[in-house]
Design a protein around this motif. Sequence first.
Motif, PDB file in Angstrom:
ATOM      1  N   ASN A  92       1.038  -0.845  -0.158  1.00  0.00           N
ATOM      2  CA  ASN A  92       0.113  -0.095   0.113  1.00  0.00           C
ATOM      3  C   ASN A  92       0.937   0.829   0.151  1.00  0.00           C
ATOM      4  O   ASN A  92       1.111   1.426   1.108  1.00  0.00           O
ATOM      5  CB  ASN A  92      -0.994  -0.097   1.398  1.00  0.00           C
ATOM      6  N   ASP A  93       0.965   2.407  -0.964  1.00  0.00           N
ATOM      7  CA  ASP A  93       1.280   3.421  -0.850  1.00  0.00           C
ATOM      8  C   ASP A  93       1.336   4.178  -0.026  1.00  0.00           C
ATOM      9  O   ASP A  93       2.400   4.863   0.192  1.00  0.00           O
ATOM     10  CB  ASP A  93       1.677   4.003  -2.479  1.00  0.00           C
ATOM     11  N   GLU A  94       0.339   4.183   0.527  1.00  0.00           N
ATOM     12  CA  GLU A  94      -0.311   5.425   2.151  1.00  0.00           C
ATOM     13  C   GLU A  94       0.396   4.653   3.504  1.00  0.00           C
ATOM     14  O   GLU A  94       0.502   3.378   3.550  1.00  0.00           O
ATOM     15  CB  GLU A  94      -1.711   5.245   2.077  1.00  0.00           C
ATOM     16  N   TRP A  95       1.349   5.854   4.290  1.00  0.00           N
ATOM     17  CA  TRP A  95       1.272   4.891   5.764  1.00  0.00           C
ATOM     18  C   TRP A  95       0.883   6.341   7.275  1.00  0.00           C
ATOM     19  O   TRP A  95      -0.011   7.142   6.212  1.00  0.00           O
ATOM     20  CB  TRP A  95       3.317   5.425   5.818  1.00  0.00           C
ATOM     21  N   SER A 142       2.504   9.712   2.263  1.00  0.00           N
ATOM     22  CA  SER A 142       2.206   8.353   1.013  1.00  0.00           C
ATOM     23  C   SER A 142       3.586   8.458   0.207  1.00  0.00           C
ATOM     24  O   SER A 142       5.081   8.819   1.141  1.00  0.00           O
ATOM     25  CB  SER A 142       1.206   9.029  -0.371  1.00  0.00           C
ATOM     26  N   GLY A 143       4.119   7.869  -0.569  1.00  0.00           N
ATOM     27  CA  GLY A 143       5.771   6.968  -0.751  1.00  0.00           C
ATOM     28  C   GLY A 143       5.659   5.433  -0.678  1.00  0.00           C
ATOM     29  O   GLY A 143       6.935   5.044  -0.749  1.00  0.00           O
ATOM     30  N   SER A 145       4.960   2.358  -0.901  1.00  0.00           N
ATOM     31  CA  SER A 145       5.560   1.693  -2.499  1.00  0.00           C
ATOM     32  C   SER A 145       6.670   1.672  -2.904  1.00  0.00           C
ATOM     33  O   SER A 145       6.834   0.500  -4.166  1.00  0.00           O
ATOM     34  CB  SER A 145       3.883   1.542  -3.320  1.00  0.00           C
ATOM     35  N   ASP A 146       7.094   3.154  -2.898  1.00  0.00           N
ATOM     36  CA  ASP A 146       8.371   3.170  -4.017  1.00  0.00           C
ATOM     37  C   ASP A 146       9.447   2.782  -3.124  1.00  0.00           C
ATOM     38  O   ASP A 146      10.759   3.285  -3.996  1.00  0.00           O
ATOM     39  CB  ASP A 146       8.776   4.337  -4.597  1.00  0.00           C
TER      40      ASP A 146
END
Length: 741
Positions: A92-95, A142-143, A145-146
């Motif tokens: 999931n891209d969000e934290w 966000s970020g 997932s990268d």
Amino acid sequence: MSWVQFPPPAFFLILILAFASPAILSEVQADATISQEITSTKVNFNASGLNQLSTSGPPSSGSQSGSVSPLGGTVKATFASNPFYYDLTPTNDEWTASMYLSGTGNVWMKVILETDTGIIGEVDSSALTLNGNPSEVVVTGSGFSDALITQDASLTLTYEVRGNSPANVNMRWGEELYPSHLELEADFVRPTEVRVADPGEVFDDDDGDYGRRNIMVSADIETKVDLKAMMSQMILWVKDGDADLEILEPEVEGEEGQYTVNWLIPEIGNGSNISVVVAWLADDGVVRWNSTTWEWVFPVASDDPLLSQGTLMILQFSTAPLLLIVGYWLFKRNRIFCSEDGELKELEYRAFNNLIFSTCCFFIAVLNIMFFIVNHHIRNLGAAESQIILHLGVLALIYGVSGPLWGRIADKTGNRRSLVKMAGIIGVSASLLMAPMGLWAFFGMSIILMAALGVQRLHFALASEWFEEQKGEAIGILYAFGYLVTAVFAVVDGSIYQWLGIWATCITSALLIAAGTISFLRIDTDKTETIQKKVETHTSSLTKFDSKWVKWCLLGAMLVAIPRGAVVLTSPRYIETRGFDIAMTSLFESWAILALIILYVVIGKVCDRHGAERVLLASAIAYGLLWSFFSLGLSPWMSVAIYLIPIVPLLLVSNDSLLSRFTTKEERNRGLGMAGAATYIGQAIGIALIVGLMSWFESSNRSDIEVYHLAYQSNIPLFALAVAVTAWLSIRIGKEHLSNE
């Protein structure tokens, strides 16, 4: 298991085993392919003590205080995680991060998430007015997932509170009421193996089956961080027949990302197989589960076996002399069959022996080489499992369809010798040409070869013409010799392929076809050719015959063959899933071949004396009654007992005998070809039907055993229909026979 049946002595012995032997577990067979699909799990990294991000166990409390204003000042707290045990894959891209703040004044908070390689993301909260009471501030960034999070990397989470006005700020974490944390979603949990650590003990469940108690199932779990607290909430979902069980409160062993979780299953009712799925409760309260379903088959064995391994081996070796005895009896029976008033009809005996030898050569080429070795070879050529099944189905269909085509040409030309010679040349050529071919060329050439081997149906037509009053017994003798030689050749055909390769197998096939062709051509011309009469026949159509009963007989045989293909021919895999110990049946399998050899001859005589239509009805009733009970889900031993009861000779011999009776000599070749086609096509329809039914039932998330039972039970109306049609056919043919006398 093969599809052959076995004789009364073995039947009684297996019934004794069924009722007198308590079943126990011998060796647990597992069936599962670990899924490569990632299971997403939410994990809370709790702010704890002195700047720690903790993932297991209760966090310790901590706080940070200070004053801030628009002119300067920052209240800051930084937390770091322990190094990751393995590479992490975000899902999931969000934290999300939270912190409890108290104090007075107007402030805002910045949160920064980073790894050893750089910042993942940073986010600012909205303006906050502190009123003295602790309140939770939650921000979402966000970020993720990268992010590249490798083994031994760590996460760092930084909170910075600044003032929009002069303010006093107090950060709080690690308390039960104020659990400040970082929430991430990734592949934190991965089961690597699930196994039966202790098969438990067997007990009689009073339903004709057996159950088990105290089964210990263990799972090896790999986690990317310390999740021992989560491991204590692991769940085991168990499918036991129609029952679904949820096993909680496991014992947990291990540390540092390598855990062994043990569940105790108190009791299951189905004593042969279960399937399980591993699940766990993530930190967000949602149950997550691994996509791999683990299945175990518990083979049946005897606590105090009636047959020791030594005794079983002796009896297996004793099958060889028994085969010789049955073979000797069959040769004597053939000699008596070709005699009249105790005198051997020498010319007829020699001609029939040539026909038998030719039939046997074609039998080996079809059953041992084409259906077994050739179909196996395409796997070595790179065929997928679905392509192997397709190849087997196409071979069976071509063999069934080609019989009527050869018969039609034979009826039209009256020249069987030329047709057998042509088929022999095609068969020898195809056998030699396909050896070096690749997958699809080999696939196509094997179809051509099987079409040539369909000429074998002319042998049965010829036998029915020679022995007009004993056609059933003549056909039965051909079948009996055919299965005798295939039983003998089965001992060496696999070794020829394994040791010498496909070239040796194809050369063997060519030699057999050549020998069978030459043997047929040695029969006197006046015995092999059809005497063409100056009458109008229906050779322009495969399905038009002078007698009205031909189509009804073909329909009756096909109706019996459809549920046979659906249930009987697919039952070996079902019996394996029930956990039957295949080694214990090797003795009965060898006896099965002996039973077929004897039964084919006996059934032929019964057809001649009492009417083949009654034998066809008997086959429908036997299949209908026994296999309807089979489909209800009997104990493993009783299932095997039904599976091994001989019925198939009743169907095949009666079908050929009926078509021999109701076709003229000008139609005989085509009629016997249609008889074979009816059974082969019927069985192919049945297999297609059961595949469709099982696919449908599997879509509703049922266990394998339940899918088999429902699919098999769906065929009970087809068994009933076969009985009804063959009963009507038997009554009508019987009445017509009486009226003609």
